[in-house]
Design a protein around this motif. Structure first.
Motif, PDB file in Angstrom:
ATOM      1  N   ASN A  47       0.776  -1.137  -0.037  1.00  0.00           N
ATOM      2  CA  ASN A  47      -0.101   0.173  -0.099  1.00  0.00           C
ATOM      3  C   ASN A  47       0.774   1.299   0.080  1.00  0.00           C
ATOM      4  OD1 ASN A  47      -2.195  -1.664   0.059  1.00  0.00           O
ATOM      5  ND2 ASN A  47      -2.658  -1.413   2.307  1.00  0.00           N
ATOM      6  N   ASN A  48       2.151   1.327   0.697  1.00  0.00           N
ATOM      7  CA  ASN A  48       2.886   2.471   0.988  1.00  0.00           C
ATOM      8  C   ASN A  48       3.459   2.697  -0.531  1.00  0.00           C
ATOM      9  OD1 ASN A  48       2.196   2.895   3.670  1.00  0.00           O
ATOM     10  ND2 ASN A  48       4.063   1.893   4.394  1.00  0.00           N
ATOM     11  N   GLU A  58       2.261   1.681  -3.407  1.00  0.00           N
ATOM     12  CA  GLU A  58       1.413   2.173  -4.309  1.00  0.00           C
ATOM     13  C   GLU A  58       1.076   3.847  -3.929  1.00  0.00           C
ATOM     14  OE1 GLU A  58      -1.962  -0.695  -3.759  1.00  0.00           O
ATOM     15  OE2 GLU A  58      -0.918  -1.986  -5.425  1.00  0.00           O
ATOM     16  N   ASN A  59       1.187   3.943  -2.708  1.00  0.00           N
ATOM     17  CA  ASN A  59       0.643   5.493  -2.500  1.00  0.00           C
ATOM     18  C   ASN A  59       2.003   6.416  -3.096  1.00  0.00           C
ATOM     19  OD1 ASN A  59      -1.660   4.962  -1.248  1.00  0.00           O
ATOM     20  ND2 ASN A  59      -0.581   4.718   0.954  1.00  0.00           N
ATOM     21  N   VAL A  79       1.249   6.990  -6.459  1.00  0.00           N
ATOM     22  CA  VAL A  79       0.269   8.073  -6.897  1.00  0.00           C
ATOM     23  C   VAL A  79       1.067   9.375  -6.517  1.00  0.00           C
ATOM     24  CG1 VAL A  79      -1.693   9.248  -5.661  1.00  0.00           C
ATOM     25  CG2 VAL A  79      -1.719   6.776  -5.953  1.00  0.00           C
ATOM     26  N   ARG A  80       1.879   9.469  -5.781  1.00  0.00           N
ATOM     27  CA  ARG A  80       2.899  10.932  -5.260  1.00  0.00           C
ATOM     28  C   ARG A  80       3.430  11.173  -6.619  1.00  0.00           C
ATOM     29  NH1 ARG A  80       2.969   8.469  -0.356  1.00  0.00           N
ATOM     30  NH2 ARG A  80       5.340   8.176  -0.579  1.00  0.00           N
ATOM     31  N   HIS A 124       9.115   4.821  -0.277  1.00  0.00           N
ATOM     32  CA  HIS A 124       7.729   5.140   0.104  1.00  0.00           C
ATOM     33  C   HIS A 124       7.912   5.958   1.065  1.00  0.00           C
ATOM     34  CE1 HIS A 124       8.880   1.385   2.454  1.00  0.00           C
ATOM     35  NE2 HIS A 124       8.252   2.342   3.498  1.00  0.00           N
ATOM     36  N   THR A 135       7.865   9.557   3.212  1.00  0.00           N
ATOM     37  CA  THR A 135       7.026  10.854   3.030  1.00  0.00           C
ATOM     38  C   THR A 135       7.984  11.638   3.868  1.00  0.00           C
ATOM     39  OG1 THR A 135       5.538  10.326   4.668  1.00  0.00           O
ATOM     40  CG2 THR A 135       4.927  10.019   2.471  1.00  0.00           C
TER      41      THR A 135
END
Length: 124
Positions: free
Chosen positions: A78-79, A81-82, A85-86, A112, A114
């Motif tokens: 999930n991280n 995939e996020n 998106v970023r 991943h 942030t």
């Protein structure tokens, strides 16, 4: 590092390739974990009841451990995939706390993330 506020398209493509590679590997590992969990659920052998009880306990513990690993792997996916998106929306590589660019070295190690390393250390 210069006062850039964003990574270039070329740099983002490099990170995207790295993330996609890690994503493919992570999904494969998750699939293996899930099939191991399924196999453990399907394993039923005939043996003496006292031995069987011990085996059941060990199987349950192993299944629980596999489930935890699968959960962590899913979170990692999930991280990643996020992060993709970023990249698409142009916010990849920008620290959520400081607004500055996260170093390439950190992004290569933890694609991943942030947060810059400074922001992460200051949060603790």
């Amino acid at each position: 590092m210069s006062d850039k506020t964003r990574y270039s398209e070329e740099e983002l493509k490099e990170f995207e390739a790295l993330i996609l590679e890690k994503l493919e590997k992570a999904k494969s590992e998750l699939s293996q974990l899930r099939s191991s969990i399924t196999r453990k659920s399907d394993d039923t052998g005939d043996s003496f009841s006292s031995v069987k009880t011990l085996e059941d306990g060990a199987d349950t513990a192993e299944k629980e451990q596999l489930s935890q690993l699968a959960g962590r792997q899913q979170k990692f996916i999930n991280n990643l995939e996020n992060a993709l998106v970023r990249i698409k929306n142009g916010t990849y590589g920008i620290c959520v706390d400081t607004g500055k660019l996260i170093s390439k070295e950190r992004l290569r190690a933890v694609p991943h993330t942030t947060q810059s390393i400074d922001a992460k250390l200051n949060r603790k």
